[in-house]
Design an enzyme around this catalytic site. Structure first.
Site, PDB file in Angstrom:
ATOM      1  N   ASP A   1      -4.483  -4.185   2.479  1.00 36.37           N
ATOM      2  CA  ASP A   1      -5.607  -3.397   2.960  1.00 36.37           C
ATOM      3  C   ASP A   1      -5.121  -2.498   4.097  1.00 36.37           C
ATOM      4  OD1 ASP A   1      -8.450  -2.789   3.566  1.00 36.37           O
ATOM      5  OD2 ASP A   1      -8.082  -4.019   5.337  1.00 36.37           O
TER       6      ASP A   1
ATOM      7  N   ASP B   1      -7.620  -0.526   6.533  1.00 41.90           N
ATOM      8  CA  ASP B   1      -8.475  -0.502   7.726  1.00 41.90           C
ATOM      9  C   ASP B   1      -8.618  -1.872   8.368  1.00 41.90           C
ATOM     10  OD1 ASP B   1      -9.538   2.235   8.165  1.00 41.90           O
ATOM     11  OD2 ASP B   1     -10.115   2.033   6.071  1.00 41.90           O
TER      12      ASP B   1
END
Length: 265
Positions: free
Chosen positions: A30, A32
């Site tokens: 991922d 963010d």
């Protein structure tokens, strides 16, 4: 559907980069709040949209299963009434990398271990921040599997805009499991590492060989909370120095099972 049948893959309206068929190890992460020090989408919504309280309320609705990530995230972004380029410049000024990320990424490159960003954010924002924090050819060479953006103003300058979900019919908007599952179909199955932190990572959480759940400085982690509730084995981490330590051990021969046992799973 019989027990051994997989559910049909959601329709993707965006292309995927080629998978790394010959790799022994693959790292997917991922973006963010995992690679970055804060979630860029949360930052936009908190500062340019309807703010923290309403945003967090929607996060909790999603985590509890009462609302899909796709629908909650769209509501958040629709509260932002600023041109897209202005939003991107705000992110370039305010988003930083996890303190251990560059070392980890550099080590992966030295070992020829593919590194893939799998994000529910929008690719232009990710590329904009990366170009500031990781300048040079590295920015262009990292595979990014994310959502996109469409400019909706007549001049197509981005005065108004909306998110284009990779999987518009999925409740995730971007079902991150679809970046992992093709590797499971290879004759030679690589060891898969996945790093995440939040509700957008839930679809991928069960499919990695070794899952890393990012924990914020205040001890908060939606993904860790989910894993504990669903009894999904995982390794909590505060920065990528911990990921580097554990991934190195696997590459050097320690079993995933041993690492999970050492981490209290």
């Amino acid at each position: 559907m019989s027990a051994d049948q997989e559910p049909a893959a959601p329709r993707s309206v965006l292309p995927y980069p080629p998978i790394h068929e010959d790799a022994q190890f693959v790292v997917l992460s991922d973006w963010d709040g995992t690679i970055t020090d804060k979630d860029s989408n949360d930052y936009i919504v908190d500062n340019l949209g309807f703010g923290f309280d309403k945003r967090r309320e929607l996060n909790l609705e999603c985590l509890s299963g009462r609302m899909s990530f796709r629908d909650s995230f769209r509501q958040m972004l629709e509260s932002v009434h600023h041109p897209f380029e202005e939003c991107k410049e705000e992110l370039k000024k305010n988003i930083k990398l996890d303190p251990g990320f560059v070392n980890f990424y550099t080590w992966c490159k030295s070992q020829n271990i593919p590194f893939v960003i799998v994000s529910s954010g929008m690719a232009p924002n990710i590329k904009g921040v990366l170009s500031t924090l990781l300048p040079g050819p590295d920015t262009e060479n990292i595979d990014i599997i994310a959502n996109e953006v469409e400019f909706t103003d007549p001049a197509k300058k981005g005065d108004t805009w909306e998110i284009i979900y990779r999987h518009p019919e999925s409740g995730f908007g971007h079902d991150k499991s679809q970046a992992i599952l093709p590797y499971r179909k290879l004759k030679h199955k690589p060891t898969l590492f996945f790093c995440g932190d939040g509700v957008s990572d839930l679809s991928a959480a069960k499919h990695a060989d070794l899952l890393f759940a990012k924990v914020m400085a205040n001890g908060h982690s939606d993904l860790k909370t989910f894993c504990e509730r669903e009894k999904i084995p995982h390794v909590p981490f505060k920065d990528f120095n911990k990921v580097l330590e554990r991934v190195k051990e696997v590459v050097e021969g320690k079993s995933v099972e041993q690492i999970l046992k050492e981490e209290g799973n």
